[in-house]
Design a protein around this motif. Structure first.
Motif, short mmCIF file in Angstrom:
data_model
loop_
_atom_site.label_atom_id
_atom_site.label_comp_id
_atom_site.label_asym_id
_atom_site.label_seq_id
_atom_site.Cartn_x
_atom_site.Cartn_y
_atom_site.Cartn_z
N VAL A 95 0.84 -1.20 0.00
CA VAL A 95 0.00 0.00 0.00
C VAL A 95 0.88 1.25 0.00
O VAL A 95 0.61 2.22 -0.72
CB VAL A 95 -0.95 -0.01 1.22
CG1 VAL A 95 -1.78 1.26 1.26
CG2 VAL A 95 -1.86 -1.22 1.17
N ALA A 96 1.96 1.21 0.79
CA ALA A 96 2.87 2.35 0.86
C ALA A 96 3.57 2.59 -0.47
O ALA A 96 3.99 3.70 -0.77
CB ALA A 96 3.91 2.14 1.97
N ALA A 97 3.71 1.54 -1.29
CA ALA A 97 4.36 1.72 -2.60
C ALA A 97 3.38 2.29 -3.62
O ALA A 97 3.78 3.00 -4.54
CB ALA A 97 4.90 0.38 -3.10
N PHE A 131 0.97 4.48 -2.95
CA PHE A 131 0.69 5.89 -2.70
C PHE A 131 1.64 6.87 -3.39
O PHE A 131 1.18 7.87 -3.91
CB PHE A 131 0.65 6.14 -1.18
CG PHE A 131 -0.75 6.12 -0.67
CD1 PHE A 131 -1.43 7.30 -0.43
CD2 PHE A 131 -1.39 4.92 -0.47
CE1 PHE A 131 -2.73 7.28 0.01
CE2 PHE A 131 -2.70 4.88 -0.02
CZ PHE A 131 -3.37 6.07 0.22
N PRO A 132 2.93 6.61 -3.45
CA PRO A 132 3.79 7.55 -4.19
C PRO A 132 3.57 7.49 -5.69
O PRO A 132 3.77 8.49 -6.39
CB PRO A 132 5.21 7.07 -3.85
CG PRO A 132 5.08 6.24 -2.66
CD PRO A 132 3.73 5.63 -2.73
N PRO A 175 0.01 9.78 -7.13
CA PRO A 175 0.09 11.21 -7.47
C PRO A 175 1.00 11.49 -8.66
O PRO A 175 0.75 12.43 -9.40
CB PRO A 175 0.63 11.87 -6.19
CG PRO A 175 1.13 10.78 -5.36
CD PRO A 175 0.43 9.54 -5.75
N LEU A 176 2.02 10.65 -8.85
CA LEU A 176 2.90 10.85 -10.01
C LEU A 176 2.13 10.68 -11.31
O LEU A 176 2.24 11.48 -12.23
CB LEU A 176 4.07 9.86 -9.97
CG LEU A 176 5.30 10.25 -9.15
CD1 LEU A 176 6.42 9.27 -9.43
CD2 LEU A 176 5.74 11.65 -9.49
N LEU A 189 -1.25 10.75 -11.67
CA LEU A 189 -2.26 11.81 -11.73
C LEU A 189 -1.63 13.13 -12.17
O LEU A 189 -2.15 13.81 -13.07
CB LEU A 189 -2.90 11.99 -10.36
CG LEU A 189 -4.18 11.22 -10.08
CD1 LEU A 189 -4.62 11.46 -8.65
CD2 LEU A 189 -5.26 11.70 -11.05
N SER A 242 1.07 13.69 -13.85
CA SER A 242 1.53 13.73 -15.24
C SER A 242 0.34 13.83 -16.20
O SER A 242 0.48 14.30 -17.33
CB SER A 242 2.37 12.50 -15.56
OG SER A 242 1.57 11.35 -15.50
N ILE A 295 -2.60 15.58 -15.36
CA ILE A 295 -3.22 16.89 -15.20
C ILE A 295 -2.27 18.02 -15.59
O ILE A 295 -2.67 18.98 -16.24
CB ILE A 295 -3.68 17.09 -13.74
CG1 ILE A 295 -4.67 15.98 -13.35
CG2 ILE A 295 -4.32 18.44 -13.56
CD1 ILE A 295 -5.01 16.00 -11.87
N ALA A 296 -0.99 17.88 -15.19
CA ALA A 296 -0.06 19.00 -15.30
C ALA A 296 0.16 19.41 -16.76
O ALA A 296 0.28 18.55 -17.63
CB ALA A 296 1.27 18.62 -14.66
N PRO A 297 0.20 20.71 -17.02
CA PRO A 297 0.48 21.17 -18.38
C PRO A 297 1.94 20.92 -18.76
O PRO A 297 2.80 20.80 -17.88
CB PRO A 297 0.18 22.67 -18.31
CG PRO A 297 0.39 23.03 -16.88
CD PRO A 297 0.02 21.82 -16.08
N LYS A 298 2.23 20.82 -20.04
CA LYS A 298 3.60 20.60 -20.51
C LYS A 298 3.88 21.56 -21.65
O LYS A 298 3.36 21.40 -22.75
CB LYS A 298 3.73 19.15 -21.01
CG LYS A 298 4.36 18.24 -19.96
CD LYS A 298 4.74 16.91 -20.58
CE LYS A 298 5.42 16.08 -19.58
NZ LYS A 298 6.30 15.35 -19.36
N ILE A 341 -2.22 4.88 6.34
CA ILE A 341 -1.50 5.72 5.38
C ILE A 341 -2.29 6.98 5.04
O ILE A 341 -1.72 8.07 4.94
CB ILE A 341 -1.14 4.89 4.12
CG1 ILE A 341 -0.04 3.91 4.51
CG2 ILE A 341 -0.70 5.78 2.99
CD1 ILE A 341 0.47 3.06 3.39
N LYS A 381 0.67 22.25 -11.40
CA LYS A 381 1.94 22.89 -11.76
C LYS A 381 2.55 22.18 -12.97
O LYS A 381 2.40 20.97 -13.13
CB LYS A 381 2.92 22.79 -10.58
CG LYS A 381 2.66 23.83 -9.53
CD LYS A 381 3.31 25.12 -9.91
CE LYS A 381 3.19 26.14 -8.77
NZ LYS A 381 3.76 27.42 -9.16
N PHE A 400 8.08 6.55 -0.33
CA PHE A 400 7.85 5.15 0.03
C PHE A 400 8.57 4.80 1.33
O PHE A 400 7.97 4.20 2.24
CB PHE A 400 8.34 4.24 -1.11
CG PHE A 400 8.42 2.80 -0.70
CD1 PHE A 400 7.27 2.07 -0.50
CD2 PHE A 400 9.65 2.19 -0.50
CE1 PHE A 400 7.34 0.74 -0.12
CE2 PHE A 400 9.73 0.87 -0.11
CZ PHE A 400 8.57 0.14 0.08
#
Lengths: 118, 327
Positions: free
Chosen positions: A14-16, A18-19, A22-23, A25, A27, A29-32, B15, B63, B85
């Motif tokens: 689960v902890a893996a 979570f990071p 958002p990465l 998501l 990539s 949403i964020a504009p480029k 978490i 952003k 992590f």
């Protein structure tokens, strides 16, 4: 004893997740809108001079070496500390000798000024 | 099956609570540090500014995703994920409260009471340094590289002290399991009274491990812009930030558990006591940041190797001697 690691394994999975969430998501949403100047590494607004991955001072390497020595010692200290009430005076003297050896090495490094930052 | 469900749900709840706690830690820090600096702090978004963390999170999501042209394509994106992590994984062994029974099920308020809980904690939290070093190296910026190098040397120096400061506690409690350490304190007194030197060493090392003021040299803005995360923006920067705050929460929880008795208290023991004790440490973090100037690098290294390391060894020797001689 081993089965108590099962919940930890689930927690780690689960902890893996979570990071990563958002990465992904971010990539999506964020504009480029990249351009050459924007993609330059930051160097106080100047053009970058010279390569980044140069050789750096060996001080860091000495710290790392001494760290390894003492961290291994710390690992030996933990099981010894758990069993100290059974080992008694004998265990105390043995660990004293072990640490004394390491302290000789530490004193040598200290005298050679390996641990001083100029 | 029921057990598996409990495990998954409990992991998710813990978490999510850590993430929420981290968001409100930023609010708490900004409010408290504002007061200490005779300012008001964020108070416009929501009641007392309570929606400010949410607004910040939404802003960071939108952003722009900038990857510098010099960055390593593979390592640059995953470095912040490694840092976060490691920060989250370390929390697995912290006991939050006694076993509760709900709907005929026994639910321990702890992911797992590992017999080697303390070692797991040290191992998991020390993985975080990879995120910092890889992030600093892979950005391809000179400031980032220097920040990453500093982070490596600082974290290894203080990790040693962190380990040594806990050996005294292990001698006194005779166990590496955090659950049993809490029980041992419930039987006698909080270990802060038996291990005052160990407590001080632990706090200094833990603050240095979390890169917080006055040990925030890897991200010293006056000389290194932002250190290892100079080239990071948007969500990737947010992950380094979240990792740092989750680490602070973990340190507070571990310090409360090991030295103040954790969730145990003479009356109404339970998770709320752990929360109150954690707040003390989180306030200490903010207070230190508002009060102390940053150390110089040579001072940082001399403090670790010249003062704290010998002190840690002496503490272990004295504790062991007393325990053996008194039986």
């Amino acid at each position: 004893m081993l089965e108590s690691f099962g919940p930890v394994a689930i927690f780690v999975v689960v902890a893996a997740i979570f990071p990563i969430l958002p990465l992904v998501l971010g990539s999506l949403i964020a504009p480029k809108k990249p351009d050459r100047v924007k993609l330059q590494p930051y160097e106080s607004g100047m053009e970058t001079i010279g390569p980044t991955h140069i050789q750096f001072r060996t001080r860091y390497y000495l710290y790392a070496l001494i760290f390894v020595i003492f961290d291994v010692e710390a690992i030996y200290l933990f099981p010894w500390a758990v069993a100290l009430d059974q080992l008694g005076l004998f265990g105390l003297i043995e660990m004293g000798i072990f640490i004394a050896f390491l302290l000789v090495a530490f004193a040598y490094a200290w005298k050679k000024r390996a641990l001083e930052w100029e | 099956m029921a057990e598996l469900t409990i495990d998954v749900v409990r992991s998710l709840v813990i978490i999510l609570a850590l993430m929420t706690g981290m968001a409100y830690m930023t609010w708490f820090e900004r409010r408290v540090i504002s007061r200490l600096q005779v300012r008001i702090g964020p108070n416009k978004v929501g009641w007392f500014g309570l929606l400010q963390p949410l607004a910040d999170a939404i802003k960071l999501f939108f952003k722009e995703d900038v990857v510098p042209s010099t960055a390593d394509r593979l390592l640059y994106p995953i470095a912040p994920a490694i840092a976060l992590f490691a920060a989250l994984a370390a929390f697995a062994v912290v006991p939050l409260g006694p076993t509760i029974s709900a709907g005929g099920l026994e639910i321990p308020l702890q992911v797992a009471d590992l017999p080697v809980g303390l070692l797991y904690l040290l191992a998991a939290s020390s993985l975080g340094v990879y995120g910092l070093v890889i992030g600093g190296w892979s950005s391809g910026s000179k400031y980032s590289l220097l920040g990453g190098l500093r982070a490596a040397a600082q974290l290894v120096s203080y990790e040693l002290i962190l380990g040594l400061s806990l050996v005294g506690v292990v001698i006194v409690s005779g166990s590496l399991s955090l659950g049993q350490i809490v029980e041992a304190q419930a039987r006698s007194v909080p270990f802060i009274l038996l291990q005052p030197v160990g407590f001080v060493l632990f706090m200094i090392a833990a603050i240095a491990e979390t890169n917080r003021a006055p040990f925030d040299l890897p991200e010293a803005e006056t000389e290194l812009v932002a250190g290892y995360h100079t080239e990071y923006g948007g969500m990737r920067f947010a992950m380094f930030f979240i990792a740092e705050y989750v680490n602070m929460i973990t340190v507070s929880a571990v310090a409360s558990t090991i030295f103040l008795g954790g969730w145990w208290a003479p009356f109404f023991p339970g998770p709320h006591w752990l929360f109150i004790k954690m707040l003390l440490f989180l306030f200490l973090y903010v207070w230190l940041r508002a009060t102390l100037p940053r150390l110089r690098y040579d001072q940082l290294m001399r403090l670790s190797w010249g003062v704290l390391l010998p002190l840690g060894l002496v503490n272990i020797a004295v504790t062991a001697l007393v325990v053996v001689l008194l039986g």
